[in-house]
Design an enzyme around this catalytic site. Structure first.
Site, mmCIF file in Angstrom:
data_model
loop_
_atom_site.group_PDB
_atom_site.id
_atom_site.type_symbol
_atom_site.label_atom_id
_atom_site.label_comp_id
_atom_site.label_asym_id
_atom_site.label_seq_id
_atom_site.Cartn_x
_atom_site.Cartn_y
_atom_site.Cartn_z
ATOM 1 N N THR A 112 -3.580 -10.923 0.920
ATOM 2 C CA THR A 112 -3.300 -11.794 2.561
ATOM 3 C C THR A 112 -4.437 -11.919 3.313
ATOM 4 O OG1 THR A 112 -2.237 -10.836 4.378
ATOM 5 C CG2 THR A 112 -2.901 -8.888 3.373
ATOM 6 N N ASP B 198 -5.814 -6.874 6.810
ATOM 7 C CA ASP B 198 -4.827 -6.006 7.990
ATOM 8 C C ASP B 198 -4.410 -4.693 7.622
ATOM 9 O OD1 ASP B 198 -2.394 -7.323 6.738
ATOM 10 O OD2 ASP B 198 -2.089 -7.215 8.835
ATOM 11 N N ASP C 15 -5.099 -11.702 6.008
ATOM 12 C CA ASP C 15 -5.093 -11.648 7.565
ATOM 13 C C ASP C 15 -6.234 -10.146 7.243
ATOM 14 O OD1 ASP C 15 -3.390 -12.999 8.458
ATOM 15 O OD2 ASP C 15 -1.572 -11.034 8.196
ATOM 16 N N GLY D 140 3.608 -12.901 2.748
ATOM 17 C CA GLY D 140 3.378 -14.752 2.824
ATOM 18 C C GLY D 140 2.373 -14.289 1.515
ATOM 19 N N ARG E 250 10.000 -12.850 1.544
ATOM 20 C CA ARG E 250 10.387 -11.889 2.602
ATOM 21 C C ARG E 250 11.436 -11.700 2.234
ATOM 22 N NH1 ARG E 250 5.277 -11.895 5.467
ATOM 23 N NH2 ARG E 250 4.639 -14.010 6.027
ATOM 24 N N ASP F 6 1.601 -5.935 4.050
ATOM 25 C CA ASP F 6 1.804 -4.591 4.521
ATOM 26 C C ASP F 6 2.733 -4.609 4.251
ATOM 27 O OD1 ASP F 6 1.254 -2.289 6.522
ATOM 28 O OD2 ASP F 6 3.168 -3.272 7.360
ATOM 29 N N ARG G 243 -2.138 -12.558 12.161
ATOM 30 C CA ARG G 243 -0.958 -11.392 12.578
ATOM 31 C C ARG G 243 -1.774 -10.867 13.657
ATOM 32 N NH1 ARG G 243 3.804 -10.688 10.113
ATOM 33 N NH2 ARG G 243 3.185 -11.540 7.987
HETATM 34 O O1 F6P Z 1 1.073 -12.533 6.333
HETATM 35 C C1 F6P Z 1 0.411 -13.640 6.623
HETATM 36 C C2 F6P Z 1 0.419 -14.551 7.945
HETATM 37 O O2 F6P Z 1 0.120 -15.673 7.426
HETATM 38 C C3 F6P Z 1 0.131 -14.508 9.256
HETATM 39 O O3 F6P Z 1 -1.700 -14.770 9.491
HETATM 40 C C4 F6P Z 1 0.937 -15.099 9.862
HETATM 41 O O4 F6P Z 1 1.080 -14.770 10.875
HETATM 42 C C5 F6P Z 1 2.802 -14.984 9.453
HETATM 43 O O5 F6P Z 1 1.826 -14.883 7.863
HETATM 44 C C6 F6P Z 1 3.277 -16.408 9.259
HETATM 45 O O6 F6P Z 1 4.014 -15.583 8.500
HETATM 46 P P1 F6P Z 1 5.235 -17.148 7.801
HETATM 47 O O7 F6P Z 1 4.047 -17.835 6.365
HETATM 48 O O8 F6P Z 1 6.578 -16.496 7.335
HETATM 49 O O9 F6P Z 1 5.364 -17.854 8.523
#
Ligand code: F6P
Length: 321
Positions: free
Chosen positions: A125, A129, A127, A11, A72, A103, A171
């Site tokens: 990120t 995390d 998050d 992300g 991803r 992560d 997340r």
């Molecule tokens: O890891 C960053 C994040 O924005 C999280 O907060 C969220 O759960 C996820 O990515 C959303 O992923 P995507 O952009 O693949 O929908």
């Protein structure tokens, strides 16, 4: 090390561009060559690798997103994927790689390290995390974006005497909810790291209304449950206030990075290059108590877990009486 590459993965996060800029400019300052890899590990395996120069990162420090694009790419979890990526890096004469991401991206960097290819991870990120660092690039911007939304929601909540459940990203981590919640004066913050008692929340809403309070703001981390589900639980528990749900979503991932995120990104980027220049890979850079740190990436991911600052939870409970 004379030739390195940089990629962004997972992300995106505001400040990733500032980190790439720092990697490129520091590498050039140190007399190294630097290549960009588009679309993270997917681009590495596909050989989407190209030289970067001083001008390539001009006008990028203030921009959100990542100009190297991101993806991803679960295929990089396989040995074949990892070896195909390393083949491409070697084909371009690249001796080390800087991975900017969260992560999943760190796990990719750990695998490169296990195969003997020097990789340095930079935590990027929203998050916050990632173990081995107090803060990640993008977190501060995301918190400020969420806070801006909460401030706006409070205006309309007050006008209509409403309750708002504000669902924020993160997340499995409650960091965005904690920081935006404390800064926004939330009535309650609901995070995965702490149990909640719906009856206590109801008592608090009712007590507030009896005192003449015109709005209730509950900040909910997405890792607990969805905003609507939470609003339904409140209703089941007897909530009869006019309630709305606001899911902030990907708006938290975009926008100009804050000064704090740009400075953090610049420090991380330059530090990662210094490490690779010394031939040091297999490391995760971070910041702890305002000091830059570099930790063994395998140990960091295997033996350590990110911990949210639960003192903020208690602080909010003490202040939102
Ligand atoms: O890891 C960053 C994040 O924005 C999280 O907060 C969220 O759960 C996820 O990515 C959303 O992923 P995507 O952009 O693949 O929908």
């Amino acid at each position: 090390m004379k030739r390195i590459a940089v990629l962004t993965s997972g992300g995106d996060a505001p400040g990733m561009n500032a980190a790439v800029r720092a990697v490129v400019r520091k590498a050039i300052t140190e007399g190294m060559e630097v290549f960009g890899i588009n679309y993270g590990y997917a681009g590495m395996v596909a050989g989407d690798i190209f030289p970067l120069d001083i001008a390539s990162v001009g006008d990028k420090i203030a921009r959100g997103g990542t100009f190297l694009y991101s993806a991803r790419y679960p295929e990089f979890a396989t040995r074949e994927g990892q070896l195909a990526g390393i083949d491409q890096l070697k084909k371009h004469g690249i001796e080390g790689v800087v991975v900017i991401g969260g992560d999943g991206s760190y796990h990719g960097a750990m695998r490169l390290t296990e195969h003997g290819f020097p990789a340095v991870g930079i935590p990027g990120t929203i998050d916050n995390d990632i173990p081995g660092t107090d803060y990640t690039i993008g977190f501060d911007t995301a918190v400020n974006t969420a806070l801006d939304a909460i401030d706006r929601l409070r205006d309309t909540a007050t006008s209509h005497v409403r309750t708002f459940v504000v669902e924020v990203m993160g997340r499995g981590a409650g960091d965005i909810a904690l920081w935006a919640g404390v800064a926004g004066g939330a009535d309650d913050i609901i995070i995965p790291e702490h149990d909640f008692d719906i009856k206590e929340i109801m008592t608090r809403i009712e007590a507030g209304r009896k005192r003449g309070k015109k709005h209730t703001i509950i900040v909910l981390a997405e890792g607990v449950m969805g905003g609507q589900e939470f609003a339904d639980k409140l209703k089941e528990a007897g909530n009869d206030t006019d309630t709305r749900v606001s899911i902030l979503g990907h708006v938290q991932r975009g926008g100009m990075p804050t000064a704090r995120d740009r400075v953090l990104a610049s420090k991380f980027g330059a530090y990662a290059v210094e490490l690779l220049k010394e031939g040091r890979g297999g490391l995760a850079v971070g910041i702890e108590k305002e000091e830059l740190v570099a930790k063994d990436i395998i140990d960091t991911l295997t033996n350590h877990k990110h911990k949210a600052d639960l003192s903020l939870y208690q602080l909010n409970a003490d202040l939102s009486i």
